[in-house]
Motif scaffolding. Structure first.
Motif, PDB file in Angstrom:
ATOM      1  N   GLU A   1       0.810  -1.223   0.000  1.00 57.53           N
ATOM      2  CA  GLU A   1       0.000   0.000   0.000  1.00 57.53           C
ATOM      3  C   GLU A   1       0.841   1.269   0.000  1.00 57.53           C
ATOM      4  O   GLU A   1       0.324   2.354   0.242  1.00 57.53           O
ATOM      5  N   VAL A   2       2.147   1.169  -0.276  1.00 58.53           N
ATOM      6  CA  VAL A   2       3.016   2.340  -0.173  1.00 58.53           C
ATOM      7  C   VAL A   2       3.718   2.641  -1.486  1.00 58.53           C
ATOM      8  O   VAL A   2       3.875   1.776  -2.355  1.00 58.53           O
ATOM      9  N   GLY A   3       4.144   3.901  -1.623  1.00 60.23           N
ATOM     10  CA  GLY A   3       4.917   4.347  -2.767  1.00 60.23           C
ATOM     11  C   GLY A   3       6.081   5.196  -2.307  1.00 60.23           C
ATOM     12  O   GLY A   3       6.323   5.360  -1.100  1.00 60.23           O
ATOM     13  N   THR A   4       6.798   5.784  -3.269  1.00 57.15           N
ATOM     14  CA  THR A   4       8.010   6.548  -2.976  1.00 57.15           C
ATOM     15  C   THR A   4       7.919   7.934  -3.592  1.00 57.15           C
ATOM     16  O   THR A   4       7.395   8.105  -4.693  1.00 57.15           O
ATOM     17  N   LEU A   5       8.437   8.930  -2.871  1.00 57.05           N
ATOM     18  CA  LEU A   5       8.500  10.299  -3.362  1.00 57.05           C
ATOM     19  C   LEU A   5       9.960  10.689  -3.552  1.00 57.05           C
ATOM     20  O   LEU A   5      10.788  10.486  -2.660  1.00 57.05           O
ATOM     21  N   VAL A   6      10.277  11.246  -4.725  1.00 58.82           N
ATOM     22  CA  VAL A   6      11.625  11.752  -4.979  1.00 58.82           C
ATOM     23  C   VAL A   6      11.523  13.169  -5.524  1.00 58.82           C
ATOM     24  O   VAL A   6      10.471  13.582  -6.030  1.00 58.82           O
ATOM     25  N   GLY A   7      12.611  13.919  -5.425  1.00 60.24           N
ATOM     26  CA  GLY A   7      12.605  15.275  -5.953  1.00 60.24           C
ATOM     27  C   GLY A   7      13.962  15.925  -5.799  1.00 60.24           C
ATOM     28  O   GLY A   7      14.914  15.311  -5.299  1.00 60.24           O
ATOM     29  N   GLU A   8      14.052  17.195  -6.241  1.00 65.21           N
ATOM     30  CA  GLU A   8      15.296  17.935  -6.180  1.00 65.21           C
ATOM     31  C   GLU A   8      15.054  19.342  -5.649  1.00 65.21           C
ATOM     32  O   GLU A   8      13.971  19.914  -5.830  1.00 65.21           O
ATOM     33  N   VAL A   9      16.094  19.898  -5.017  1.00 64.96           N
ATOM     34  CA  VAL A   9      16.074  21.256  -4.492  1.00 64.96           C
ATOM     35  C   VAL A   9      17.295  21.993  -5.036  1.00 64.96           C
ATOM     36  O   VAL A   9      18.424  21.486  -4.947  1.00 64.96           O
ATOM     37  N   ASP A  10      17.076  23.176  -5.587  1.00 67.40           N
ATOM     38  CA  ASP A  10      18.172  23.997  -6.082  1.00 67.40           C
ATOM     39  C   ASP A  10      18.697  24.837  -4.918  1.00 67.40           C
ATOM     40  O   ASP A  10      18.353  26.007  -4.753  1.00 67.40           O
ATOM     41  N   TYR A  11      19.566  24.211  -4.120  1.00 65.82           N
ATOM     42  CA  TYR A  11      20.030  24.866  -2.898  1.00 65.82           C
ATOM     43  C   TYR A  11      20.893  26.079  -3.194  1.00 65.82           C
ATOM     44  O   TYR A  11      20.841  27.080  -2.469  1.00 65.82           O
ATOM     45  N   ALA A  12      21.689  26.027  -4.249  1.00 66.54           N
ATOM     46  CA  ALA A  12      22.561  27.162  -4.571  1.00 66.54           C
ATOM     47  C   ALA A  12      21.749  28.425  -4.803  1.00 66.54           C
ATOM     48  O   ALA A  12      22.109  29.518  -4.354  1.00 66.54           O
ATOM     49  N   THR A  13      20.625  28.272  -5.504  1.00 64.99           N
ATOM     50  CA  THR A  13      19.753  29.422  -5.756  1.00 64.99           C
ATOM     51  C   THR A  13      19.087  29.897  -4.477  1.00 64.99           C
ATOM     52  O   THR A  13      19.053  31.103  -4.179  1.00 64.99           O
ATOM     53  N   LEU A  14      18.566  28.958  -3.688  1.00 67.17           N
ATOM     54  CA  LEU A  14      17.875  29.324  -2.454  1.00 67.17           C
ATOM     55  C   LEU A  14      18.820  29.967  -1.453  1.00 67.17           C
ATOM     56  O   LEU A  14      18.443  30.889  -0.717  1.00 67.17           O
ATOM     57  N   ASN A  15      20.052  29.508  -1.408  1.00 64.34           N
ATOM     58  CA  ASN A  15      21.007  30.024  -0.436  1.00 64.34           C
ATOM     59  C   ASN A  15      21.384  31.480  -0.709  1.00 64.34           C
ATOM     60  O   ASN A  15      21.873  32.183   0.184  1.00 64.34           O
ATOM     61  N   GLN A  16      21.125  31.943  -1.927  1.00 59.33           N
ATOM     62  CA  GLN A  16      21.395  33.339  -2.267  1.00 59.33           C
ATOM     63  C   GLN A  16      20.275  34.275  -1.827  1.00 59.33           C
ATOM     64  O   GLN A  16      20.431  35.495  -1.847  1.00 59.33           O
ATOM     65  N   ASP A  17      19.159  33.698  -1.419  1.00 59.36           N
ATOM     66  CA  ASP A  17      18.018  34.486  -0.957  1.00 59.36           C
ATOM     67  C   ASP A  17      18.207  34.793   0.526  1.00 59.36           C
ATOM     68  O   ASP A  17      17.983  33.944   1.391  1.00 59.36           O
ATOM     69  N   GLU A  18      18.607  36.017   0.827  1.00 58.06           N
ATOM     70  CA  GLU A  18      18.909  36.379   2.217  1.00 58.06           C
ATOM     71  C   GLU A  18      17.678  36.343   3.111  1.00 58.06           C
ATOM     72  O   GLU A  18      17.804  36.211   4.331  1.00 58.06           O
ATOM     73  N   THR A  19      16.497  36.451   2.535  1.00 59.09           N
ATOM     74  CA  THR A  19      15.278  36.421   3.353  1.00 59.09           C
ATOM     75  C   THR A  19      15.040  35.044   3.952  1.00 59.09           C
ATOM     76  O   THR A  19      14.323  34.915   4.954  1.00 59.09           O
ATOM     77  N   LEU A  20      15.609  33.997   3.356  1.00 63.76           N
ATOM     78  CA  LEU A  20      15.420  32.647   3.885  1.00 63.76           C
ATOM     79  C   LEU A  20      16.326  32.372   5.076  1.00 63.76           C
ATOM     80  O   LEU A  20      15.981  31.579   5.959  1.00 63.76           O
ATOM     81  N   GLY A  21      17.499  32.997   5.105  1.00 64.34           N
ATOM     82  CA  GLY A  21      18.415  32.785   6.220  1.00 64.34           C
ATOM     83  C   GLY A  21      18.844  31.341   6.354  1.00 64.34           C
ATOM     84  O   GLY A  21      18.828  30.777   7.460  1.00 64.34           O
ATOM     85  N   CYS A  22      19.225  30.714   5.255  1.00 63.72           N
ATOM     86  CA  CYS A  22      19.621  29.298   5.293  1.00 63.72           C
ATOM     87  C   CYS A  22      20.835  29.109   6.196  1.00 63.72           C
ATOM     88  O   CYS A  22      21.829  29.837   6.094  1.00 63.72           O
ATOM     89  N   ASN A  23      20.751  28.118   7.093  1.00 64.37           N
ATOM     90  CA  ASN A  23      21.908  27.794   7.916  1.00 64.37           C
ATOM     91  C   ASN A  23      22.368  26.348   7.754  1.00 64.37           C
ATOM     92  O   ASN A  23      23.233  25.878   8.482  1.00 64.37           O
ATOM     93  N   TYR A  24      21.763  25.631   6.815  1.00 64.81           N
ATOM     94  CA  TYR A  24      22.272  24.329   6.357  1.00 64.81           C
ATOM     95  C   TYR A  24      21.539  23.968   5.070  1.00 64.81           C
ATOM     96  O   TYR A  24      20.685  24.728   4.605  1.00 64.81           O
ATOM     97  N   GLU A  25      21.887  22.832   4.477  1.00 60.20           N
ATOM     98  CA  GLU A  25      21.328  22.478   3.168  1.00 60.20           C
ATOM     99  C   GLU A  25      19.821  22.280   3.194  1.00 60.20           C
ATOM    100  O   GLU A  25      19.162  22.356   2.159  1.00 60.20           O
ATOM    101  N   GLY A  26      19.288  21.990   4.361  1.00 57.81           N
ATOM    102  CA  GLY A  26      17.844  21.932   4.493  1.00 57.81           C
ATOM    103  C   GLY A  26      17.241  20.545   4.370  1.00 57.81           C
ATOM    104  O   GLY A  26      17.933  19.546   4.172  1.00 57.81           O
TER     105      GLY A  26
END
Length: 308
Positions: free
Chosen positions: A185-210
Motif C-alpha cells: 500500500e506504499v509508494g516513494t516520493l523523490v525530488g530535487e532542491v536547487d540549494y545554490a539558488t535558495l542560499n542566495q536568498d537572504e530572506t530565507l536565512g539558510c543555515n544548512y542544506e535543508g
C-alpha cells in the motif's frame, strides 16, 4: 541479511490452530488458521549523525484476542539504523507462519544490556539511552495477518524524530517513533532542491542544506509546522509525517531527496533550510510548497524547488 528464527506461539494461539483442524483436511484447515508474514526495518533519513546503533533480538506480536507470539532471532541483529535510509530495508522476518487475525501491536525486542551508541558527524561516539528498551522493546501500531494469505510489513524507524539530547544530560536519548506500513500500500516520493539558488536568498536565512517536509493531506503553507510542535485532534494532521534531508548530487547546485514507504494518498511537500531542533519549537520558513499524489508501488517525482 536473513536470520533463522525460534518461534514461540502462545498456548491459546496453538489451541485455536488445533481446534480449527476439526478432524478434517489438516493441510487446508491449518493454512486457514495461519498466515505468512514478512517484516523489514527501514529508517527515515536524518542528518547530524552518521551512526545510530541498536541491537534487535526478535519480534513480539500481540493478537487482539489471544496470547502473544514471539519470534526470536537466532543471532542478534546489530544494526546501524542509518544504513537503512533511502528505501533500504533490513529483513527481520521472511515468510513466517503466524496465527491469522487482528493484532494490537508489534514490538521490536532489543538486546538486554546492549551497547547502544551514536556516532556524530564530527566523529565523536556518544552513549544512547533507550528507556525500558531491554524490557519492553519498541512498539508499533496494529495490523492484520490474513488467513491463508501473505502480508509484508516494513517498520519505519524515524531516527530524526526519535533522537534527542536533553539539556543537562551526557548522552543521547532514544524516544522511539515507529511507523508500520503494509508494503502493498506504499509508494516513494523523490525530488530535487536547487540549494545554490535558495542560499542566495537572504530572506530565507539558510543555515544548512535543508530538508523536505512531507505532510499528510492538504496543508496550507501558513499551517506548516516543525517537528516539535504539540498538536491534538484534527490539528495533529498538520505535523510532518516524515522530514527528509536533501543530499548533494555531484558538483551541481541540485540536491536530491527520497521519502520511501509513504502510504498511498495525497500529501503536501515543502522545504526549509533552518535548523529544526527536536527539543524546541522553531519558527521555520517554508518554500516550494506543493501537493503530490502517492500511488502504491509507484515512484512520484515532485516539482523542483524553487519552481522555474
Amino acid at each position: 541479511m536473513k536470520y533463522a528464527l525460534i518461534k514461540t506461539f502462545g498456548v491459546t494461539a496453538l489451541a485455536a490452530a488445533v481446534a480449527a483442524c476439526g478432524g478434517g483436511d489438516s493441510s487446508s484447515d491449518s493454512t486457514a488458521s495461519t498466515g505468512s508474514m514478512s517484516v523489514g526495518l527501514t529508517d527515515a533519513p536524518v542528518d547530524g549523525v552518521s551512526e545510530v546503533n541498536i541491537v534487535v533480538t526478535g519480534l513480539v506480536l500481540q493478537p487482539a484476542d489471544g496470547e502473544r507470539v514471539s519470534l526470536t532471532l537466532e543471532e542478534p541483529a546489530n544494526l546501524n539504523l542509518l544504513d537503512l535510509q533511502g528505501g533500504a530495508v533490513e529483513a527481520l522476518v521472511t515468510s513466517e507462519d503466524v496465527p491469522a487475525g487482528d493484532y494490537s501491536w508489534m514490538r521490536l525486542q532489543l538486546g538486554e544490556q546492549s551497547e547502544f551508541s551514536v556516532l556524530t558527524d564530527e566523529g565523536g561516539v556518544e552513549n544512547l539511552r533507550v528507556p525500558s528498551g531491554d524490557q519492553r522493546g519498541l512498539q508499533t501500531s496494529g495490523f492484520v495477518v490474513p488467513a491463508g494469505g501473505e502480508v509484508s510489513f516494513t517498520i519505519d524507524f524515524d531516527v530524526r524524530k526519535s533522537l534527542v539530547y536533553p539539556p543537562g544530560q551526557d548522552q543521547y536519548l532514544l524516544k522511539p517513533v515507529l511507523r508500520l506500513v503494509d508494503n502493498s500500500e506504499v509508494g516513494t516520493l523523490v525530488g530535487e532542491v536547487d540549494y545554490a539558488t535558495l542560499n542566495q536568498d537572504e530572506t530565507l536565512g539558510c543555515n544548512y542544506e535543508g530538508a523536505v517536509y512531507v505532510y499528510t493531506g492538504t496543508v496550507t503553507e501558513e499551517n506548516l509546522t516543525d517537528l516539535n510542535v504539540t498538536l491534538t485532534g484534527d490539528e495533529a494532521e498538520t505535523q510532518p509525517l516524515v522530514v527528509v534531508p536533501v543530499k548533494q548530487d555531484g558538483g551541481d547546485s541540485l540536491y536530491s531527496y527520497i521519502a520511501a514507504f509513504l502510504p498511498a494518498g495525497e500529501y503536501t511537500v515543502s522545504y526549509s533550510c533552518q535548523i529544526d531542533d527536536n527539543e524546541a519549537s522553531d519558527d521555520l520558513t517554508f518554500v516550494g510548497t506543493q501537493q503530490v499524489t502517492i500511488e502504491a508501488g509507484e515512484t512520484t517525482t515532485a516539482a523542483t524547488i524553487p519552481s522555474d
